[in-house]
Design a protein around this motif. Structure first.
Motif, PDB file in Angstrom:
ATOM      1  N   ALA A 130       0.811  -1.231   0.000  1.00 43.17           N
ATOM      2  CA  ALA A 130       0.000   0.000   0.000  1.00 43.17           C
ATOM      3  C   ALA A 130       0.843   1.280   0.000  1.00 43.17           C
ATOM      4  O   ALA A 130       0.485   2.269  -0.658  1.00 43.17           O
ATOM      5  CB  ALA A 130      -0.942  -0.002   1.197  1.00 43.17           C
ATOM      6  N   SER A 131       1.988   1.249   0.703  1.00 41.81           N
ATOM      7  CA  SER A 131       2.775   2.493   0.787  1.00 41.81           C
ATOM      8  C   SER A 131       3.451   2.808  -0.544  1.00 41.81           C
ATOM      9  O   SER A 131       3.718   3.959  -0.856  1.00 41.81           O
ATOM     10  CB  SER A 131       3.828   2.380   1.890  1.00 41.81           C
ATOM     11  OG  SER A 131       4.712   1.333   1.580  1.00 41.81           O
ATOM     12  N   SER A 164      -3.038  -9.412   5.679  1.00 40.96           N
ATOM     13  CA  SER A 164      -2.606  -9.037   7.035  1.00 40.96           C
ATOM     14  C   SER A 164      -1.680 -10.099   7.630  1.00 40.96           C
ATOM     15  O   SER A 164      -1.050  -9.870   8.656  1.00 40.96           O
ATOM     16  CB  SER A 164      -3.821  -8.819   7.942  1.00 40.96           C
ATOM     17  OG  SER A 164      -4.516 -10.025   8.085  1.00 40.96           O
ATOM     18  N   ASP A 165      -1.601 -11.264   6.970  1.00 37.12           N
ATOM     19  CA  ASP A 165      -0.695 -12.326   7.444  1.00 37.12           C
ATOM     20  C   ASP A 165       0.775 -11.981   7.195  1.00 37.12           C
ATOM     21  O   ASP A 165       1.665 -12.532   7.852  1.00 37.12           O
ATOM     22  CB  ASP A 165      -1.035 -13.648   6.738  1.00 37.12           C
ATOM     23  CG  ASP A 165      -0.985 -13.521   5.220  1.00 37.12           C
ATOM     24  OD1 ASP A 165      -0.053 -14.011   4.599  1.00 37.12           O
ATOM     25  OD2 ASP A 165      -1.919 -12.899   4.645  1.00 37.12           O
ATOM     26  N   LYS A 171      -1.036  -1.694   9.003  1.00 39.68           N
ATOM     27  CA  LYS A 171      -2.317  -1.782   9.711  1.00 39.68           C
ATOM     28  C   LYS A 171      -3.333  -0.880   8.996  1.00 39.68           C
ATOM     29  O   LYS A 171      -2.958   0.057   8.287  1.00 39.68           O
ATOM     30  CB  LYS A 171      -2.164  -1.285  11.157  1.00 39.68           C
ATOM     31  CG  LYS A 171      -1.248  -2.172  11.984  1.00 39.68           C
ATOM     32  CD  LYS A 171      -2.051  -3.328  12.552  1.00 39.68           C
ATOM     33  CE  LYS A 171      -1.174  -4.266  13.340  1.00 39.68           C
ATOM     34  NZ  LYS A 171      -1.472  -5.674  13.114  1.00 39.68           N
ATOM     35  N   LYS A 172      -4.607  -1.162   9.239  1.00 35.02           N
ATOM     36  CA  LYS A 172      -5.665  -0.401   8.543  1.00 35.02           C
ATOM     37  C   LYS A 172      -5.620   1.100   8.844  1.00 35.02           C
ATOM     38  O   LYS A 172      -5.883   1.921   7.966  1.00 35.02           O
ATOM     39  CB  LYS A 172      -7.041  -0.979   8.839  1.00 35.02           C
ATOM     40  CG  LYS A 172      -7.500  -0.925  10.274  1.00 35.02           C
ATOM     41  CD  LYS A 172      -8.868  -1.578  10.399  1.00 35.02           C
ATOM     42  CE  LYS A 172      -9.240  -1.833  11.807  1.00 35.02           C
ATOM     43  NZ  LYS A 172      -9.972  -1.037  12.586  1.00 35.02           N
ATOM     44  N   GLN A 176      -5.453   3.948   6.057  1.00 30.08           N
ATOM     45  CA  GLN A 176      -6.466   5.009   6.006  1.00 30.08           C
ATOM     46  C   GLN A 176      -5.797   6.383   5.915  1.00 30.08           C
ATOM     47  O   GLN A 176      -6.184   7.221   5.090  1.00 30.08           O
ATOM     48  CB  GLN A 176      -7.368   4.936   7.240  1.00 30.08           C
ATOM     49  CG  GLN A 176      -8.400   6.049   7.244  1.00 30.08           C
ATOM     50  CD  GLN A 176      -9.485   5.866   8.288  1.00 30.08           C
ATOM     51  OE1 GLN A 176      -9.620   4.796   8.878  1.00 30.08           O
ATOM     52  NE2 GLN A 176     -10.262   6.904   8.515  1.00 30.08           N
ATOM     53  N   THR A 177      -4.779   6.599   6.751  1.00 32.00           N
ATOM     54  CA  THR A 177      -4.086   7.897   6.737  1.00 32.00           C
ATOM     55  C   THR A 177      -3.407   8.137   5.389  1.00 32.00           C
ATOM     56  O   THR A 177      -3.485   9.239   4.833  1.00 32.00           O
ATOM     57  CB  THR A 177      -3.026   7.946   7.868  1.00 32.00           C
ATOM     58  OG1 THR A 177      -3.669   7.549   9.069  1.00 32.00           O
ATOM     59  CG2 THR A 177      -2.425   9.311   8.033  1.00 32.00           C
ATOM     60  N   LEU A 178      -2.745   7.087   4.862  1.00 34.43           N
ATOM     61  CA  LEU A 178      -2.079   7.221   3.556  1.00 34.43           C
ATOM     62  C   LEU A 178      -3.086   7.635   2.483  1.00 34.43           C
ATOM     63  O   LEU A 178      -2.833   8.536   1.686  1.00 34.43           O
ATOM     64  CB  LEU A 178      -1.457   5.883   3.135  1.00 34.43           C
ATOM     65  CG  LEU A 178      -0.142   5.459   3.767  1.00 34.43           C
ATOM     66  CD1 LEU A 178       0.222   4.053   3.289  1.00 34.43           C
ATOM     67  CD2 LEU A 178       0.966   6.437   3.372  1.00 34.43           C
ATOM     68  N   LEU A 179      -4.237   6.962   2.492  1.00 39.79           N
ATOM     69  CA  LEU A 179      -5.248   7.228   1.462  1.00 39.79           C
ATOM     70  C   LEU A 179      -5.871   8.614   1.631  1.00 39.79           C
ATOM     71  O   LEU A 179      -6.104   9.320   0.650  1.00 39.79           O
ATOM     72  CB  LEU A 179      -6.337   6.152   1.492  1.00 39.79           C
ATOM     73  CG  LEU A 179      -5.901   4.777   0.971  1.00 39.79           C
ATOM     74  CD1 LEU A 179      -6.997   3.745   1.175  1.00 39.79           C
ATOM     75  CD2 LEU A 179      -5.533   4.858  -0.512  1.00 39.79           C
ATOM     76  N   GLU A 180      -6.107   9.006   2.879  1.00 39.37           N
ATOM     77  CA  GLU A 180      -6.695  10.338   3.103  1.00 39.37           C
ATOM     78  C   GLU A 180      -5.746  11.435   2.618  1.00 39.37           C
ATOM     79  O   GLU A 180      -6.162  12.387   1.961  1.00 39.37           O
ATOM     80  CB  GLU A 180      -7.040  10.523   4.586  1.00 39.37           C
ATOM     81  CG  GLU A 180      -8.316   9.770   4.957  1.00 39.37           C
ATOM     82  CD  GLU A 180      -8.696   9.829   6.429  1.00 39.37           C
ATOM     83  OE1 GLU A 180      -9.877   9.620   6.740  1.00 39.37           O
ATOM     84  OE2 GLU A 180      -7.801  10.064   7.270  1.00 39.37           O
TER      85      GLU A 180
END
Ligand SMILES: Nc1nc2c(ncn2[C@@H]2O[C@H](COP(=O)(O)OP(=O)(O)OP(=O)(O)O)[C@@H](O)[C@H]2O)c(=O)[nH]1
Ligand SMILES: [Mg+2]
Length: 247
Positions: A130-131, A164-165, A171-172, A176-180
């Motif tokens: 995600a990052s 998540s494994d 973590k979610k 969330q912060t990255l996406l916002e």
């Protein structure tokens, strides 16, 4: 003169009274039509049972789709076509129609073809990348959130932070912060094209409030985050969320 004037008063009153009654009947009719239309809209919306699985390639959509439908894992390859299946989420309830949309950039636009029949959207994220993929994730998610059906019908969106494994997974809250933060940047670019329309007739929508940093909380539709792992067959919360939306 005075007697004829007196004679006119009741006549005018009758006309005024008739006009008042006509207006009242018209208003009642408009109100009834309005109530019937909103009732039809709600029942039409509630009769939809299609849930879309969207997200970038390699996120785990097909793995989740298969797991929901067959209760077991499968080796997947990159999807080149959508997978559709009816899955029983709760015994005795109408099955959910779950559509897995390929993540390839040339195919992902297909999600918008299913939006008219969608009751909810699950946006699957590979939490381990995600990052590195924040911009791509935000762009696709923006399209989903700004879609005219998401907007007009307040379609709930679940952001399923998959894998998540893996130890490298975020973590979610972090996702969330990255996406916002990324959507906050992205909406400035999109705002520049606010007056234009895309080929589907979807208006470019400014997400959130102007002059305020973007947060998912500012949206009118529900956006929820959860962690899951198709690898570990840990997808019960996705199924619970789907059931919560449908039943
Ligand atoms: N470690 C781990 N791997 C996963 C998980 N879910 C899926 N994968 C793996 O990730 C890869 C991609 O999964 P797919 O389900 O094919 O991904 P997709 O989102 O359907 O990808 P496209 O069809 O290309 O859009 C596969 O090798 C899966 O085995 C998970 O929860 N954890
Ligand atoms: Mg796939």
């Amino acid at each position: 003169m005075s007697s004829s004037f007196r004679g006119l008063i009741p006549h005018q009153l009758i006309i005024a009274n008739n006009e008042y009654l006509t207006l009242l009947a018209l208003l009642t009719l408009v109100a009834l039509v309005g109530i019937a239309a909103s009732f039809l809209l709600v029942s039409k919306r509630n009769s939809k049972n299609t849930i879309l699985l969207t997200g970038l390639p390699f996120a785990g959509k097909t793995a989740i789709h298969y797991l929901i439908n067959h209760g077991k894992s499968v080796e997947t390859v990159t999807s080149i076509k959508e997978n559709e299946a009816d899955a029983v989420l709760i015994d005795g309830k109408t099955p959910a129609h779950i559509v897995d949309i390929p993540g390839h950039e040339r195919l992902r636009f297909k999600f918008s073809e299913f939006m008219p029949i969608a009751r909810a959207v699950v946006f699957v994220v590979d939490s381990s990348t995600a990052s590195r993929q924040t911009r791509l994730l935000a762009e696709y998610l923006y399209d989903v959130l700004a879609d005219k059906f998401t907007q007009n019908e307040r379609i709930p969106v679940l952001i399923a932070c998959n894998k998540s494994d893996l130890l490298t997974s975020f973590k979610k809250e972090r996702i969330q912060t990255l996406l916002e933060t990324e959507i906050n940047k992205l909406r400035q670019t999109r705002a520049a094209a606010l007056d234009t329309q895309d080929t589907d007739g979807n208006e470019n929508v400014f997400l959130g409030f102007e002059g305020k940093d973007f947060t998912f909380q500012d949206l009118e539709n529900e956006v929820e985050f959860l962690e899951c792992s198709a690898e570990n067959k840990d997808i019960e919360r996705i199924k619970d969320w789907m059931a919560g939306v449908l039943y």
